[in-house]
Every structure is written in C-alpha cells, then in structure tokens.
Design an enzyme around this catalytic site. Sequence first.
Site, mmCIF file in Angstrom:
data_model
loop_
_atom_site.group_PDB
_atom_site.id
_atom_site.type_symbol
_atom_site.label_atom_id
_atom_site.label_comp_id
_atom_site.label_asym_id
_atom_site.label_seq_id
_atom_site.Cartn_x
_atom_site.Cartn_y
_atom_site.Cartn_z
ATOM 1 N N HIS A 140 44.568 88.683 26.961
ATOM 2 C CA HIS A 140 43.160 88.353 27.190
ATOM 3 C C HIS A 140 43.047 86.998 27.910
ATOM 4 O O HIS A 140 43.898 86.639 28.682
ATOM 5 C CB HIS A 140 42.387 88.395 25.872
ATOM 6 C CG HIS A 140 42.597 89.670 25.121
ATOM 7 N ND1 HIS A 140 41.976 90.853 25.467
ATOM 8 C CD2 HIS A 140 43.417 89.970 24.068
ATOM 9 C CE1 HIS A 140 42.372 91.822 24.643
ATOM 10 N NE2 HIS A 140 43.261 91.311 23.789
ATOM 11 N N GLU B 236 40.988 85.886 19.716
ATOM 12 C CA GLU B 236 42.354 86.338 19.969
ATOM 13 C C GLU B 236 42.987 85.603 21.139
ATOM 14 O O GLU B 236 44.167 85.255 21.103
ATOM 15 C CB GLU B 236 42.364 87.845 20.230
ATOM 16 C CG GLU B 236 43.746 88.417 20.493
ATOM 17 C CD GLU B 236 43.733 89.902 20.798
ATOM 18 O OE1 GLU B 236 44.818 90.479 20.991
ATOM 19 O OE2 GLU B 236 42.624 90.488 20.846
ATOM 20 N N HIS C 275 49.609 89.330 21.189
ATOM 21 C CA HIS C 275 48.242 89.702 20.812
ATOM 22 C C HIS C 275 48.021 89.484 19.320
ATOM 23 O O HIS C 275 48.957 89.217 18.558
ATOM 24 C CB HIS C 275 47.987 91.179 21.129
ATOM 25 C CG HIS C 275 47.856 91.483 22.578
ATOM 26 N ND1 HIS C 275 46.636 91.647 23.205
ATOM 27 C CD2 HIS C 275 48.813 91.645 23.545
ATOM 28 C CE1 HIS C 275 46.841 91.888 24.492
ATOM 29 N NE2 HIS C 275 48.144 91.903 24.726
ATOM 30 N N GLU D 95 51.628 92.490 17.892
ATOM 31 C CA GLU D 95 50.308 92.285 17.290
ATOM 32 C C GLU D 95 50.504 91.422 16.040
ATOM 33 O O GLU D 95 50.977 91.889 15.009
ATOM 34 C CB GLU D 95 49.670 93.622 16.920
ATOM 35 C CG GLU D 95 49.331 94.513 18.095
ATOM 36 C CD GLU D 95 48.002 94.114 18.762
ATOM 37 O OE1 GLU D 95 47.432 93.071 18.379
ATOM 38 O OE2 GLU D 95 47.552 94.859 19.648
#
Length: 453
Positions: free
Chosen positions: A9, A23, A78, A144
């Site tokens: 992102h 995030e 992430h 993640e």
Amino acid sequence: MKLYLDPGHGGSDPGAGGHGLKEKDIALDIALKIRSILTTQYENIQVKMSRTGDTTKSLSERINEANAWGADFYLSIHCNAFNGSARGYEDYIHTGLSDSSTTATYQNIIHAEVIKLNQLQDRGKKKANFYVLRETAMHALLSENGFIDNAQDAALMKQSSWRQKVAQGHANGIAKAFNLKRKQQQDDPDTGTEYKVIAGSFKSRDNADERVTFLRSKGIESFVDTVSISGVTWYRVQAGAFSSLDNAEKRLEEVKMTGIRDAFIIAEDSRGTEDVEIPSGYSILGQTFLSPEHMNLFVKNINPDALELGIYYSTFGEYYGIRGDIAFAQAMHETDYLRFTGVVHPKQNNFCGLGATGPDNPGASFETPKEGVLAHLQHLYAYASIKPLPDEYPLVDPRFDLVARGSAPSWVGLNGKWAVPSTTYGQSILGLYEKMIINARENLENVLKEVKG
C-alpha cells in the site's frame, strides 16, 4: 543476492486500518527495519524497496520494477484484517507452486524464523493468486503480520520493539534461505543500531499527516510511525532511518532547514530497544541539535531557579561549529545544574570551571552569563580545532593560549585534560547529554498533549 522489498500500500492507499493504525505505516516501518538489518549485518546483498516513504505506487509499477531489476526474491510486507476477532501471522506463495518448489522451501525457512520472534499465533503457510505472487519473474513471498483490526495484535503493532522483532525474523529467514554471510564486526561498527530522524510527535493523527505532507513538499520522504508511550498513542513522523549516525545527522539538518525545530534523533538497537546512546568518539565539533528551549527545560526540571543559558550555547555553538547542546551538558556537569555546589560561585559566570583548581582558586570570572558561555565555547574550540579563532567575538577565554591546539577533538579526549586525572570525564558529559535528549522528547510530548488534547 538481490532482494526487492515491497511494503504494501502507501500514499493514497492506506490498506487496512484499526485501533488508530494504518497498514501502510506498519508495513513500511517493518520493511525499513528489514533493509537496515540486512544491509548492515550481511555481505553481498542488495535491497531495492518499492517505496521508502508514504508514496503511491501501483502493483504493476512495483512488479515491473522488480522484474526489470532482476531481483532474486520478492518480499511483500502486509498486515491483515477481517472482523476484529481473527489473529495471527500467515504468509503466501503463488497457488500454482508445488510444496516441493524452491519458493516453497524459501517459505518454509522464512516462516519458521518469523514465528520464532513475532509473538503471534501461527496461522500457517498458505497459497494464493495474489498479483504480486503471480506476475513476478522471481521467487516471491507475501507475509501478513497480524490483524490490524484485532485489539491484541494491534497492541503489538504499536510497539516499535515488536516491529523490530518481526523485521529481525524476516531478515533471519532471508539470510538462512540464501546463505548470506554475516559481516565482520570490525568492518561494520554500526551493526545492530539504527538511527531514526523523528520530525515531530503528535497526539493527533491529522497533525502528523500534515507534517508528512509538508516534508514531502520539501522533497523529504517521511511517514507516520504509531507508538505507545505510557499507555498513550502518539503519532511520530519518521523522516529517515540510518545505520550511520553521520547520515542521520545530515537528514536531521535537512529537516531543520525547513523550519521544523522539534526534530530529534533516536537510536534503536537490533532488539528494538530505543535509546540515545552517543558513541564515545563523538566529536566536539559538529551540529547543535537541541533547541535553546529544550536545554532550558532540562535544567529547570532539576533547578527551577536556573539561568536560561540555552540561547547562548545554541548561538555560540553554531558560530564556532561546536555541539552547543553537549557543551551545555558539560556546563550542567561542572556546575551541578547551575546550583554551583563546588568551588566556583554563581557570580563568576564561569560555567565550565575555567581555571578552578580548589577552594583557594575558584577560577576565572566573567562580567555576564553571555560572556561566560562565550569563554566556555572558545576553550572547547581551542581543544577541538587547530584553525585560528574566528574574530566576530573578542577572545574572553583567559586560558585559550595555554591549550595544546587540536589535542582533544572528541569529548572523551578531554579526559585528563579538562578534568585531571579523570578517565571518565567525557563519558559523563555524553551520558548527561543522553538524558537531555530523552527529556527533550518527553517535554515535547507533554506540550503537544496539552496543546492538541
């Protein structure tokens, strides 16, 4: 080995959010820490990052860059989100790969190393058809790191020490998977320490975002790092992280040139423990970082009646190219926080013990506090430099010509010279300076809490 490191992102795409966190910020901080660990501790590794600040970059731009560079491995960082109840760590390789593939082997190694350190539930090794896993020409893994909308995982994410552990786990896994050779300590004296430039700390996320926008308009990449201090969430604007203190100082100066005065440097070791340890070889000549206000607040916390000398140490420090804030720490050391409990009397305006040898000889006297600070800085200049004394101000140091010019370029070099026969004089000054930095940070946070809250 060429690692393409992709914090997910960024910019207009914040990713998932929860509990005051975004995030994009967590992913960037972890990725920056991974880069720092790998490049400072291991040989023969190149790291290219998709972004080093809060910038917008499409998935295709990231993949094309990695493919064109010829990366050996693509690592995408992430955080997860679901419904607030899910927790833990998981990582992914592409769904078309077999469990016996080289990429799967890398996943096995990295997953095991991350789980050792990240304090999260192990949700397992998985596969998916994610774009960054499908379109990359090299081995690729997406991790993640906890669920940002889960209160327990988010509490960990707010801790810089936790993000450091997550980064260390990833770095350990990459080093093991690719058989990286660790650098020798003597070739890399800064190994394990990361110097961060903090360009402001805010209780309001909006204020932190405004500071980031301002810095970006000045060409300085930065991002918001969320930390928890004494149970209170603060949004810190990080404008760089460096393995070299010199490079961190250069960035701090760039930040201050924009007009930002509340910037400072913190050091963080490989365990994520924040400190402000100043190297023993720290030079006398250099930039003054703490503001006059921070200097004055420091001494007044201990001696409310203390003179406000910060402006003089800042002004003369800048003129002579001396670290005026550390000179201020030396004055606090010499005068017992301007309480003058030794042989020097307050009316002497002698803040560094010039010429004082005992009760029968309290040393030099100066007409004003300003002149006393000027003499102090001139005496330091004599020890630190062999250049002629700049002539804008008159020479008021009565012992300037008695100094062996350039004989103590560092603060510990004053051992046995300024203080005889002390072998720890310089270290004591630097230790006091460390406390000044910590105090400056705490005072700033308290002021911002009052103003913004």
